[in-house]
Scaffold this motif. Structure first.
Motif, PDB file in Angstrom:
ATOM      1  N   GLU A  98       1.233  -0.942   0.060  1.00 48.00           N
ATOM      2  CA  GLU A  98       0.178   0.045   0.299  1.00 48.00           C
ATOM      3  C   GLU A  98       0.716   0.839   0.001  1.00 48.00           C
ATOM      4  O   GLU A  98       1.832   1.287   0.125  1.00 48.00           O
ATOM      5  CB  GLU A  98      -1.074   0.382   1.334  1.00 48.00           C
ATOM      6  N   PHE A  99       0.294   2.400  -0.771  1.00 51.44           N
ATOM      7  CA  PHE A  99       0.774   3.351  -0.694  1.00 51.44           C
ATOM      8  C   PHE A  99       0.264   5.075   0.313  1.00 51.44           C
ATOM      9  O   PHE A  99      -1.299   4.614   0.450  1.00 51.44           O
ATOM     10  CB  PHE A  99       1.076   4.434  -1.376  1.00 51.44           C
ATOM     11  N   PHE A 100       0.385   5.475   1.397  1.00 53.12           N
ATOM     12  CA  PHE A 100      -0.348   5.938   2.313  1.00 53.12           C
ATOM     13  C   PHE A 100       0.735   7.125   3.058  1.00 53.12           C
ATOM     14  O   PHE A 100       1.929   7.618   2.447  1.00 53.12           O
ATOM     15  CB  PHE A 100      -0.631   5.668   3.576  1.00 53.12           C
ATOM     16  N   SER A 134       5.541   5.166   2.836  1.00 51.04           N
ATOM     17  CA  SER A 134       4.553   6.780   2.739  1.00 51.04           C
ATOM     18  C   SER A 134       4.694   7.652   1.419  1.00 51.04           C
ATOM     19  O   SER A 134       5.806   7.722   1.040  1.00 51.04           O
ATOM     20  CB  SER A 134       5.539   7.401   4.093  1.00 51.04           C
ATOM     21  N   ILE A 135       4.637   8.513   1.162  1.00 50.71           N
ATOM     22  CA  ILE A 135       4.215   9.575  -0.140  1.00 50.71           C
ATOM     23  C   ILE A 135       4.515  10.474   0.471  1.00 50.71           C
ATOM     24  O   ILE A 135       4.471  11.660  -0.596  1.00 50.71           O
ATOM     25  CB  ILE A 135       3.208   9.330  -1.070  1.00 50.71           C
ATOM     26  N   MET A 136       4.742  10.721   1.926  1.00 47.75           N
ATOM     27  CA  MET A 136       4.831  12.341   2.679  1.00 47.75           C
ATOM     28  C   MET A 136       6.476  12.133   3.090  1.00 47.75           C
ATOM     29  O   MET A 136       6.656  11.548   4.837  1.00 47.75           O
ATOM     30  CB  MET A 136       4.371  12.524   2.868  1.00 47.75           C
ATOM     31  N   PRO A 137       7.489  10.827   2.455  1.00 48.81           N
ATOM     32  CA  PRO A 137       8.835  10.867   2.959  1.00 48.81           C
ATOM     33  C   PRO A 137       9.247  12.166   3.896  1.00 48.81           C
ATOM     34  O   PRO A 137      10.733  11.120   5.433  1.00 48.81           O
ATOM     35  CB  PRO A 137       9.652  10.000   2.273  1.00 48.81           C
ATOM     36  N   ASP A 138       9.449  12.572   3.460  1.00 52.61           N
ATOM     37  CA  ASP A 138       9.358  14.380   4.582  1.00 52.61           C
ATOM     38  C   ASP A 138       9.689  14.289   5.041  1.00 52.61           C
ATOM     39  O   ASP A 138      10.515  15.180   7.036  1.00 52.61           O
ATOM     40  CB  ASP A 138       9.744  15.518   3.317  1.00 52.61           C
ATOM     41  N   THR A 139       8.191  14.233   5.648  1.00 50.04           N
ATOM     42  CA  THR A 139       7.104  14.390   7.728  1.00 50.04           C
ATOM     43  C   THR A 139       7.109  12.627   8.557  1.00 50.04           C
ATOM     44  O   THR A 139       7.744  12.765   9.451  1.00 50.04           O
ATOM     45  CB  THR A 139       6.264  15.156   7.255  1.00 50.04           C
ATOM     46  N   ASP A 140       7.388  11.781   7.074  1.00 54.57           N
ATOM     47  CA  ASP A 140       7.343  10.749   7.692  1.00 54.57           C
ATOM     48  C   ASP A 140       8.563  10.296   8.666  1.00 54.57           C
ATOM     49  O   ASP A 140       9.061   9.320   8.061  1.00 54.57           O
ATOM     50  CB  ASP A 140       6.190  10.063   6.859  1.00 54.57           C
TER      51      ASP A 140
END
Length: 247
Positions: A98-100, A134-140
């Motif tokens: 999954e992508f989340f 995670s599609i927000m790897p900078d903050t996740d």
């Protein structure tokens, strides 16, 4: 009424009776022997209408692109425990992809509740895992991913929530798994991909003979259908995981 009219009605009645005697038994016989296709088809052979749900199959198909079976590409990311996880860590395991992102307020919570349900269904299977990118790897960060895992009751040691380079995530989703992701606008598909123990993407076929490729990840088994009438596919996914675990 004239005698001529009477003769006409008698003749028509005789023809109808003769048709019934000669042809109706043959039609019944053809139906009994399944010679008549229950699907409506055009002259070209394409199905015009089929309202039956996809049926279960004993063996799942491979996703074939340009004549080759689609395999998970190489990847390397950091998970919620700070460990480097690659595609090789999943070899020998059946897993869902999954992508989340952790701050997603809409479909991600529903997707991950469904995945936790699946996790609990296969809690005794050591060859089952989940790969969440995670599609927000900078903050996740790994710390945030670990907190998210704890909040959702993620306990499977082979469920890795991963973060890494944004472009790598984009390429992995759109090219590697053919799952839509737009990392700039934080948009992504609510679908799950299913991977076998050898790293190949697998799925069942629909009634038209096409591979389903993905499974709807947003609708729960309890909901049964969404607001548009689309049926849940979590039950189907569970069935197919069980099949791949036996391969």
């Amino acid at each position: 009424m004239s005698k001529k009219a009477n003769y006409s009605y008698v003749g028509i009645s005789f023809i109808i009776l003769l048709f019934g005697i000669l042809f109706i038994p043959k039609i019944i016989d053809r139906i009994s022997n399944k010679d008549i296709n229950r699907n409506y088809e055009s002259r070209s052979g394409s199905v015009l209408k089929n309202t039956e749900a996809p049926t279960s199959v004993d063996k799942l198909d491979y996703l074939v692109i340009n004549g080759k079976r689609k395999k998970v590409p190489n990847f390397s990311f950091t998970d919620q425990n700070g460990n480097t996880i690659t595609n090789n860590d999943y070899l020998g395991k059946v897993y869902i992809v999954e992508f989340f992102f952790t701050t997603c307020p809409t479909i991600c919570p529903r997707m991950n509740r469904n995945l936790v349900d699946i996790q609990n269904t296969f809690k005794n299977e050591t060859d089952f895992g989940v790969a969440s990118f995670s599609i927000m790897p900078d903050t996740d960060t790994p710390e945030k991913l670990k907190e998210y895992a704890q909040n959702y009751g993620i306990t499977n040691p082979d469920w890795h929530l991963m973060t890494g380079d944004k472009q790598d995530v984009y390429n992995l989703a759109n090219i590697g798994f053919n799952i839509f992701v737009d990392v700039e606008n934080f948009e992504h598909s609510g679908d799950f991909a299913l991977v076998d123990k050898n790293g190949f993407l697998r799925s069942r076929k629909d009634n038209f003979g096409n591979p389903k490729i993905f499974y709807k990840g947003v609708i729960s088994e309890q909901e049964k259908v969404d607001e548009d009438g689309n049926p849940q596919e979590i039950s189907m996914l569970k069935e197919d995981i069980a099949k791949l675990l036996k391969e």
